[in-house]
Design a protein around this motif. Structure first.
Motif, short mmCIF file in Angstrom:
data_model
loop_
_atom_site.label_atom_id
_atom_site.label_comp_id
_atom_site.label_asym_id
_atom_site.label_seq_id
_atom_site.Cartn_x
_atom_site.Cartn_y
_atom_site.Cartn_z
N VAL A 54 0.62 -1.51 0.19
CA VAL A 54 0.28 -0.40 0.16
C VAL A 54 1.13 1.49 -0.16
N ALA A 55 1.96 1.45 0.28
CA ALA A 55 2.74 2.65 0.65
C ALA A 55 3.78 3.34 -0.64
N TYR A 56 3.99 1.41 -1.00
CA TYR A 56 4.99 1.47 -2.65
C TYR A 56 3.19 2.43 -3.29
N CYS A 57 1.82 1.90 -3.22
CA CYS A 57 1.66 2.89 -4.74
C CYS A 57 1.44 3.85 -3.96
N ASN A 58 0.69 4.39 -2.67
CA ASN A 58 0.98 5.75 -2.29
C ASN A 58 2.08 6.60 -2.62
N ALA A 59 3.72 5.67 -2.67
CA ALA A 59 4.26 6.85 -2.66
C ALA A 59 4.41 6.84 -4.15
N VAL A 60 4.55 5.81 -5.52
CA VAL A 60 4.20 6.36 -6.76
C VAL A 60 3.22 7.25 -7.03
N SER A 61 1.79 7.32 -6.52
CA SER A 61 0.81 8.25 -6.48
C SER A 61 1.58 9.33 -6.66
N SER A 62 2.43 10.03 -5.24
CA SER A 62 2.43 10.77 -4.94
C SER A 62 4.00 11.46 -5.58
N ALA A 63 4.69 10.70 -5.72
CA ALA A 63 6.03 11.30 -6.46
C ALA A 63 4.96 11.95 -8.40
N ARG A 64 4.49 11.54 -8.26
CA ARG A 64 3.75 11.60 -9.86
C ARG A 64 3.26 13.24 -9.39
N LEU A 65 2.16 13.01 -8.88
CA LEU A 65 1.66 14.63 -7.78
C LEU A 65 2.94 15.34 -8.29
N ALA A 66 3.90 15.24 -6.76
CA ALA A 66 4.71 16.04 -6.47
C ALA A 66 5.65 17.37 -7.76
N ALA A 67 5.13 15.52 -8.42
CA ALA A 67 6.33 16.35 -9.52
C ALA A 67 6.10 18.08 -10.36
N ARG A 68 4.32 17.16 -10.13
CA ARG A 68 2.93 17.95 -11.54
C ARG A 68 2.81 19.60 -10.15
N TYR A 69 2.64 18.64 -9.18
CA TYR A 69 2.64 20.26 -8.58
C TYR A 69 3.76 20.59 -7.57
N PRO A 70 4.51 21.10 -7.32
CA PRO A 70 6.08 21.30 -6.31
C PRO A 70 5.95 22.45 -5.61
N GLN A 71 5.01 22.36 -4.54
CA GLN A 71 4.65 23.53 -3.85
C GLN A 71 3.94 22.54 -2.78
N SER A 72 4.33 23.86 -0.95
CA SER A 72 4.26 22.91 0.49
C SER A 72 2.79 22.58 0.07
N GLY A 73 3.02 21.80 0.87
CA GLY A 73 1.39 21.43 1.21
C GLY A 73 1.08 19.51 0.72
N LEU A 287 8.07 19.50 10.24
CA LEU A 287 8.59 20.19 9.06
C LEU A 287 7.38 19.93 7.85
N GLY A 288 6.83 18.71 8.08
CA GLY A 288 5.92 18.89 7.00
C GLY A 288 4.36 18.96 7.82
N VAL A 289 4.02 19.46 8.87
CA VAL A 289 2.73 19.88 9.34
C VAL A 289 2.82 21.05 9.36
N SER A 290 3.73 21.90 9.55
CA SER A 290 3.67 23.03 9.39
C SER A 290 3.87 24.05 7.90
N ARG A 291 3.97 23.52 7.09
CA ARG A 291 4.69 23.39 5.24
C ARG A 291 2.67 22.97 4.89
N THR A 292 2.17 22.04 5.68
CA THR A 292 1.09 22.37 4.97
C THR A 292 -0.21 22.90 5.85
N THR A 293 0.47 23.87 7.23
CA THR A 293 -0.18 24.25 7.70
C THR A 293 -0.40 25.75 6.75
N LEU A 294 0.78 26.24 6.33
CA LEU A 294 1.57 27.03 5.34
C LEU A 294 0.67 27.07 3.99
N ALA A 295 0.22 26.40 3.53
CA ALA A 295 -0.52 25.56 2.48
C ALA A 295 -2.11 26.19 2.65
N MET A 296 -2.37 25.85 4.20
CA MET A 296 -4.48 25.92 3.89
C MET A 296 -4.28 27.61 4.38
#
Length: 415
Positions: A54-73, A287-296
């Motif tokens: 499950v983590a691998y599938c999520n990682a692949v999906s997240s990696a493709r999305l992160a490359a498309r939207y390289p923003q905090s959040g 680090l991660g929580v503060s960046r998502t907080t920033l985006a929201m």
């Protein structure tokens, strides 16, 4: 410089991998093995394999999305862009709430290993110290995480080697001694997924990564693969030494493995390693929580003041301070195992939205094979609802509350 200026791109592949490792390895090895063994018994390793898929599938999906939207959040941004504002908000809400609880669990783990008699006071001190480190800039955070990961891997290697050389490994304890409970295996997988989810930290730092279209898709699978190997070796060693019953009953399984091995000084070494590992997880989580907080906050789903970026250090300093305060308060009240279950539910909801967002990508946008987001989303739902019942009920209630807050806010805006 504007208070809402863009963050600075300073992190390379190595930095991103280390930040992911610092979150995953610390959380899983020292906090999730015992409750997972309690759920799955001798089938713990099957649960680990399910969590890894499950983590691998999520990682692949997240990696493709992160490359498309390289923003905090992270998935907050992906859900907003691919599914609509509500789904992005719900992903962000799930992440911030779930991972804030996870921060408290890791802070308490620091205290439990470093000074058990004063665990909560140590936990609060750790939160204050790491918030100060993050405030000074993400490069300093990455450097500290690199040191922490190196120390933790050395400690884990020492545990495995000492157990192997002491003659305390019993291969028969790895055998599945009773009929496998599918529910128990899935519950163990859901609890262990809590540990794998550290690669989200890489995606949520997308605005601070150099060449994100190349860096993020490389860093996420590398960090996940290293973590899986470490988990498999350490979990197999612990099972072979303790057996599933003793592991399930243990408050600190790796400390018990060290005691059985009987090598002078190894127990103290594990205690230090456990505290340092939890520090690494806590550092990356903040680090991660503060960046998502920033985006929201930029989209005004949270107070706009939290969107401020420090003019000198280039970090979301208001968000980091706010997260640190909330985590410090939680560390005085929450229970570690309950926080792990609650956090797992929120993170699984977050990744379900990530997989749905990846499904909406076109081929030209780098969409993964269709099977990957399907397996990822289905796995997230199944694992979320096989977690311990209190975690399911609390997690579902908090996510529902977030949806109600969103709806009420939209109604007020319409008026």
């Amino acid at each position: 410089m504007s208070e809402q200026a863009a963050l600075q791109r300073r992190l390379g592949v190595g930095d991103a991998v280390v930040i992911g490792l610092g979150s995953m390895i610390g959380a899983g090895i020292f906090a999730a093995l015992a409750p997972a063994a309690s759920a799955a018994g001798s089938a713990l390793l099957i649960g680990l394999a399910v969590a890894a898929v499950v983590a691998y599938c999520n990682a692949v999906s997240s990696a493709r999305l992160a490359a498309r939207y390289p923003q905090s959040g992270g998935t907050y941004v992906y859900g907003r862009e691919r599914l609509g504002a509500f789904w992005g908000y719900l992903a962000g809400w799930s992440f911030v709430v779930g991972k804030t609880a996870s921060c408290a669990a890791m802070a308490l783990t620091v205290g439990a290993y470093a000074w058990p008699e004063h665990a909560r006071a140590v936990a609060v001190g750790a939160v204050v110290a790491l918030t100060a480190v993050n405030y000074r800039g993400v490069q300093k955070s990455a450097l500290l995480t690199r040191v922490i990961v190196a120390v933790v891997l050395a400690v884990l290697a020492a545990v495995v080697v000492s157990a192997s050389g002491s003659g305390s490994l019993h291969a028969e304890r790895l055998a599945i001694s009773s009929p496998v409970s599918v529910y128990g295996v899935l519950q163990a997988a859901g609890l262990l997924f809590f540990a794998f989810a550290g690669y989200a930290r890489i995606a949520t730092l997308g605005e601070e990564v150099r060449d994100p279209q190349r860096t993020i898709p490389r860093a996420i699978p590398i960090a996940l693969a290293i973590t899986l190997v470490v988990y498999a070796v350490v979990a197999t060693t612990a099972l072979a030494v303790l057996g599933p019953e003793q592991m399930a009953a243990s408050a600190a399984p790796l400390t018990d493995v060290a005691r059985v091995a009987g090598v002078p000084g190894i127990v103290a070494l594990v205690s230090v390693g456990g505290a340092i590992a939890a520090l690494g997880s806590l550092l990356s989580l903040i680090l991660g929580v503060s960046r998502t907080t920033l985006a929201m906050a930029r989209d005004r789903h949270l107070p706009e003041a939290l969107a401020a970026v420090h003019p000198k250090f280039g970090v979301p300093h208001h968000a980091e301070i706010a997260v640190g305060v909330v985590v410090a308060v939680l560390a005085t009240t929450v229970d570690v195992r309950g926080a792990i279950g609650f956090s797992s539910f929120g993170v699984l909801a977050y990744y379900c939205i990530a997989n749905a967002s990846a499904w909406m990508l076109s081929n030209s946008e780098g969409r993964p094979r269709r099977l990957i987001p399907i397996v990822g989303a289905t796995g997230c739902v199944v694992l979320a609802f096989t977690l311990p019942l209190p975690s399911v009920l609390t997690g579902a209630a908090v996510i529902a509350l977030g949806a109600l807050v969103y709806g009420a806010r939209r109604q007020m805006q319409a008026r």
